[in-house]
Design an enzyme around this catalytic site. Structure first.
Site, mmCIF file in Angstrom:
data_model
loop_
_atom_site.group_PDB
_atom_site.id
_atom_site.type_symbol
_atom_site.label_atom_id
_atom_site.label_comp_id
_atom_site.label_asym_id
_atom_site.label_seq_id
_atom_site.Cartn_x
_atom_site.Cartn_y
_atom_site.Cartn_z
ATOM 1 N N CYS A 300 0.817 -1.227 0.000
ATOM 2 C CA CYS A 300 0.000 0.000 0.000
ATOM 3 C C CYS A 300 0.843 1.266 0.000
ATOM 4 C CB CYS A 300 -0.970 -0.012 1.176
ATOM 5 S SG CYS A 300 -0.206 0.071 2.812
ATOM 6 N N HIS A 348 -2.462 1.304 6.903
ATOM 7 C CA HIS A 348 -2.877 1.191 5.507
ATOM 8 C C HIS A 348 -3.060 2.592 4.939
ATOM 9 C CE1 HIS A 348 -4.239 -0.960 1.977
ATOM 10 N NE2 HIS A 348 -5.251 -0.120 1.864
ATOM 11 N N HIS A 360 -5.718 1.870 -4.383
ATOM 12 C CA HIS A 360 -4.822 1.342 -3.344
ATOM 13 C C HIS A 360 -4.406 -0.083 -3.678
ATOM 14 C CE1 HIS A 360 -7.843 -1.075 -0.658
ATOM 15 N NE2 HIS A 360 -8.275 -1.052 -1.890
#
Length: 386
Positions: A300, A348, A360
């Site tokens: 990520c 994240h 993402h």
């Protein structure tokens, strides 16, 4: 109702409506009933359908009703329990991935520092050799003069005026020698400190190596456990598991949009933000891989850091450092290119691209994709180019 002002028939580019010249993300046609909130949210969420090229999709029903499943036998887990357990394993893997990435970044910094220290030590040793050579030359000169003091040398000189001129030069030479000896002592002291610094950096480097190896074992262990759980399911159960995941994301995005937040978000992307979004969306379909920064795979924060690097702006490598170091902005003020940090531990990150959507790299076993910005718990928003 949350009015997101979507037209009756929209191309994916129109759905995103970012105005960023995003390349051909996917050209499927999506049919949307303007007044149906759930349908608009589904488009914004882009749950899985955006990952399938050149295919038309009809709008789903307003809100999917959870499929009734049989009550599990005592002592067994329900499919929803399995989903939560798998999600938690991947969350734990994400936490370990952040620890690994942070240790990797610290290792790079410490390695560079050790190189600088080594270079300083080499220069210091060369300077000490020069100073010792100069000190030796001064000692040899004193030997040739017999080591006599200046007064005695003047008395024995046949030409006092010439001697006085020479004495001035000798005094200057003696002062220079004293300065040289002081510099020699300082340089030797510096070398001693350099040696201590190098030892400290090596200790940190070794600690980070251990930290990386520990994190790596934890990552691989959590991913293996999650994959094992999934592999034990029947094909129909895996399909239902995917459906449960979509329903959970759908509900989270619906709840987020129902607050009316999308009406407040109307920021325009900066030029660097446009380039960052274009880079990130160009990576759609590439696999997630923990610790990866491209060009074939990403995690990520590897995706977001490389996207902004491509836009001409270097940012921290990990989502936790992105949250800690980059300027924070209110959710209502975010614009395409901003980074949304998720979960309380900032483990994240996704890039906002407009109309309530992010791009993402989700987790192991998934590809870089577009989804709703509200499908995960939002910690906050940061802006790399503020």
């Amino acid at each position: 109702m949350c009015d997101v002002h979507l037209r009756d028939v929209l191309d994916v580019r129109d759905v995103l409506d970012v105005g960023l010249g995003i390349p051909d993300v996917r050209r499927g046609r999506i049919f949307v009933h303007q007044r149906r909130l759930a349908t608009a949210i589904t488009v914004v969420c882009a749950l899985t359908v955006l990952a399938m090229p050149t295919t038309a999709f009809a709008a789903p029903s307003p809100k999917p009703e959870p499929t009734t499943t049989a009550t599990p036998a005592p002592g067994t887990k329900s499919l929803d329990d399995v989903r939560k357990e798998i999600d938690e394993l991947y969350r734990q893997a994400a936490v370990a991935t952040e620890a690994y990435n942070q240790a990797e970044e610290q290792t790079k910094v410490q390695s560079a520092q050790i190189v600088k220290i080594a270079q300083a030590i080499v220069k210091g040793e060369e300077r000490i050799k020069q100073l010792k050579d100069q000190a030796g030359a001064a000692a040899r000169l004193q030997y040739r003069t017999g080591g006599l003091p200046l007064g005695a040398q003047m008395m024995l000189s046949g030409n006092p005026d010439a001697f006085l001129d020479g004495a001035d030069r000798l005094r200057e030479g003696q002062q220079a020698t004293q300065g040289m000896l002081a510099e020699l002592n300082r340089t030797q002291s510096d070398l001693g400190q350099y040696s201590k610094d190098a030892s400290a950096q090596w200790t940190k480097l070794e600690a980070n190596r251990v930290k990386k190896e520990t994190a790596k074992k934890e990552i691989t262990g959590k991913i293996a456990a999650a994959e094992k759980l999934e592999s034990q399911l029947e094909a129909k159960e895996r399909e239902r598991l995917a459906q449960l995941e979509q329903e959970q994301q759908f509900k989270a995005q619906t709840d987020w949009l129902s607050s009316g937040i999308l009406r407040e978000i109307n920021g325009k992307a900066s030029e660097q933000g446009r380039r960052a979004v274009q880079f990130a969306t160009d990576q759609i379909g590439k696999p997630y891989e923990w610790g990866a920064e491209g060009p074939r795979t990403y995690d990520c924060s590897g995706l977001t850091s490389q996207a902004w690097l491509a836009a001409g702006r270097g940012i921290p490598r990990t989502s936790q450092e992105q949250w800690a170091q980059l300027p924070h902005v209110a959710i209502k003020d975010m614009r395409p290119g901003d980074l949304i940090i998720y979960f309380a531990d900032a483990t994240h990150v996704g890039m906002y691209i407009g109309d309530g959507a992010i791009v993402h790299a989700p987790r192991p076993g998934r590809n870089v994709t577009i989804t709703g910005a509200g499908t995960m718990p939002i910690l906050g928003v940061v802006r790399p180019d503020k």
